[in-house]
Design a protein around this motif. Sequence first.
Motif, PDB file in Angstrom:
ATOM      1  N   ASN A   2     -50.214 -13.838  12.918  1.00  0.00           N
ATOM      2  CA  ASN A   2     -48.760 -13.731  12.930  1.00  0.00           C
ATOM      3  C   ASN A   2     -47.981 -14.741  12.596  1.00  0.00           C
ATOM      4  OD1 ASN A   2     -49.121 -15.212  14.979  1.00  0.00           O
ATOM      5  ND2 ASN A   2     -48.950 -13.680  16.755  1.00  0.00           N
ATOM      6  N   VAL A   3     -46.677 -14.786  12.571  1.00  0.00           N
ATOM      7  CA  VAL A   3     -45.913 -15.642  12.238  1.00  0.00           C
ATOM      8  C   VAL A   3     -46.094 -17.115  12.968  1.00  0.00           C
ATOM      9  CG1 VAL A   3     -43.508 -16.280  12.004  1.00  0.00           C
ATOM     10  CG2 VAL A   3     -44.160 -14.062  11.224  1.00  0.00           C
ATOM     11  N   ALA A   4     -46.496 -17.014  14.351  1.00  0.00           N
ATOM     12  CA  ALA A   4     -46.606 -18.122  15.224  1.00  0.00           C
ATOM     13  C   ALA A   4     -47.893 -18.942  14.583  1.00  0.00           C
ATOM     14  CB  ALA A   4     -47.095 -17.637  16.513  1.00  0.00           C
ATOM     15  N   ALA A   8     -47.433 -22.749  13.331  1.00  0.00           N
ATOM     16  CA  ALA A   8     -48.474 -23.577  13.899  1.00  0.00           C
ATOM     17  C   ALA A   8     -48.771 -24.701  12.714  1.00  0.00           C
ATOM     18  CB  ALA A   8     -49.439 -23.221  14.548  1.00  0.00           C
ATOM     19  N   GLN A   9     -49.192 -24.071  11.690  1.00  0.00           N
ATOM     20  CA  GLN A   9     -49.699 -25.040  10.630  1.00  0.00           C
ATOM     21  C   GLN A   9     -48.477 -25.683   9.800  1.00  0.00           C
ATOM     22  OE1 GLN A   9     -51.910 -22.255   8.150  1.00  0.00           O
ATOM     23  NE2 GLN A   9     -53.576 -23.576   8.303  1.00  0.00           N
ATOM     24  N   LYS A  10     -47.487 -25.004   9.609  1.00  0.00           N
ATOM     25  CA  LYS A  10     -46.256 -25.704   8.696  1.00  0.00           C
ATOM     26  C   LYS A  10     -45.047 -26.112   9.557  1.00  0.00           C
ATOM     27  CE  LYS A  10     -42.512 -23.569   7.143  1.00  0.00           C
ATOM     28  NZ  LYS A  10     -41.495 -23.104   6.204  1.00  0.00           N
ATOM     29  N   GLY A  11     -45.066 -26.165  10.924  1.00  0.00           N
ATOM     30  CA  GLY A  11     -44.090 -26.723  11.604  1.00  0.00           C
ATOM     31  C   GLY A  11     -42.842 -25.816  11.746  1.00  0.00           C
ATOM     32  N   ARG A  12     -41.963 -26.093  12.440  1.00  0.00           N
ATOM     33  CA  ARG A  12     -40.954 -25.269  13.020  1.00  0.00           C
ATOM     34  C   ARG A  12     -39.569 -25.679  12.451  1.00  0.00           C
ATOM     35  NH1 ARG A  12     -41.494 -21.017  16.635  1.00  0.00           N
ATOM     36  NH2 ARG A  12     -43.645 -20.624  17.275  1.00  0.00           N
ATOM     37  N   ASP A  13     -39.601 -27.091  11.828  1.00  0.00           N
ATOM     38  CA  ASP A  13     -38.443 -27.680  11.475  1.00  0.00           C
ATOM     39  C   ASP A  13     -38.024 -26.931  10.378  1.00  0.00           C
ATOM     40  OD1 ASP A  13     -39.055 -29.632  13.197  1.00  0.00           O
ATOM     41  OD2 ASP A  13     -39.890 -31.230  11.806  1.00  0.00           O
ATOM     42  N   VAL A  14     -36.213 -26.653  10.665  1.00  0.00           N
ATOM     43  CA  VAL A  14     -35.666 -25.946   9.541  1.00  0.00           C
ATOM     44  C   VAL A  14     -34.624 -26.927   9.166  1.00  0.00           C
ATOM     45  CG1 VAL A  14     -34.373 -23.688   9.160  1.00  0.00           C
ATOM     46  CG2 VAL A  14     -36.029 -23.641  10.861  1.00  0.00           C
ATOM     47  N   ILE A  15     -34.525 -26.948   7.737  1.00  0.00           N
ATOM     48  CA  ILE A  15     -33.256 -27.711   6.928  1.00  0.00           C
ATOM     49  C   ILE A  15     -32.138 -26.678   7.215  1.00  0.00           C
ATOM     50  CG2 ILE A  15     -32.695 -28.954   4.845  1.00  0.00           C
ATOM     51  CD1 ILE A  15     -35.066 -29.957   6.033  1.00  0.00           C
ATOM     52  N   MET A 112     -33.045 -19.435  16.739  1.00  0.00           N
ATOM     53  CA  MET A 112     -33.791 -19.776  15.433  1.00  0.00           C
ATOM     54  C   MET A 112     -34.891 -20.522  15.739  1.00  0.00           C
ATOM     55  SD  MET A 112     -32.831 -21.256  11.636  1.00  0.00           S
ATOM     56  CE  MET A 112     -31.603 -22.698  12.257  1.00  0.00           C
ATOM     57  N   SER A 113     -36.051 -20.118  15.481  1.00  0.00           N
ATOM     58  CA  SER A 113     -37.414 -21.232  15.901  1.00  0.00           C
ATOM     59  C   SER A 113     -38.368 -21.291  14.866  1.00  0.00           C
ATOM     60  CB  SER A 113     -38.119 -20.305  17.013  1.00  0.00           C
ATOM     61  OG  SER A 113     -38.737 -19.029  16.118  1.00  0.00           O
ATOM     62  N   GLY A 114     -37.528 -20.898  13.486  1.00  0.00           N
ATOM     63  CA  GLY A 114     -38.540 -21.260  12.092  1.00  0.00           C
ATOM     64  C   GLY A 114     -37.877 -20.521  11.012  1.00  0.00           C
ATOM     65  N   PHE A 115     -38.592 -21.065   9.815  1.00  0.00           N
ATOM     66  CA  PHE A 115     -38.064 -20.554   8.564  1.00  0.00           C
ATOM     67  C   PHE A 115     -39.207 -20.307   7.607  1.00  0.00           C
ATOM     68  CE2 PHE A 115     -35.242 -20.861   4.627  1.00  0.00           C
ATOM     69  CZ  PHE A 115     -34.604 -19.727   4.770  1.00  0.00           C
TER      70      PHE A 115
END
Length: 143
Positions: A2-4, A8-15, A112-115
Motif C-alpha cells: 500500500n501507499v504507506a 516508508a521508503q521514500k519519506g513523507r516530506d513534501v515540497i 497531507m501526509s505525503g505525495f
Amino acid sequence: MNVAAILAQKGRDVITIPPHTTLTEAAHVLAEHRIGAVVVAGRDADVAGVFSERDLARAVSRDGPAVLDQPVSSVMSRALVTASSTTHIDTLMELMTERRVRHIIIMDDGRMSGFVSIGDVVKRKIESAEAEAGALKAYIETA
C-alpha cells in the motif's frame, strides 16, 4: 503493498510552494529538487493545488514566455486527486490512469501526509516483481 510502504521508503516530506510563487520561481524549485511537480499550499498548509512541469509547458505554449511572471495559482491543477496511506498500490495505479495524473496527494485524517508520483509507484511495482521472481527461482531450485 500500500501507499504507506511507498512512503516508508521514500519519506513523507513534501515540497510545497505558496500560490503567489511565479512560474519562473516554481520552475527553479522543480529543477533544484529534481522533481516533476510540487504541492501548492496556503498559509495554513491547506492544499490549494498541484503545479507540474506539464502545467508549465502548457502555459508557455498557450501564452508565451510572458506567462512566466504569473503566479502558479493561475495555471496549477485545482482538481485534487488524493488517496490515503492505506490505499493499495494497484488502486493507486488505477486512479492515476483514470484521472490522467502523474502525482497524487496522500491525505490521512484530513492532513497531507505525503505525495506520490507515478515513478514512485512503478519503482515499487518493479521491486515487488523482482522479489517475487527471486523467491520463485529459489523455490524451484530447492524443489
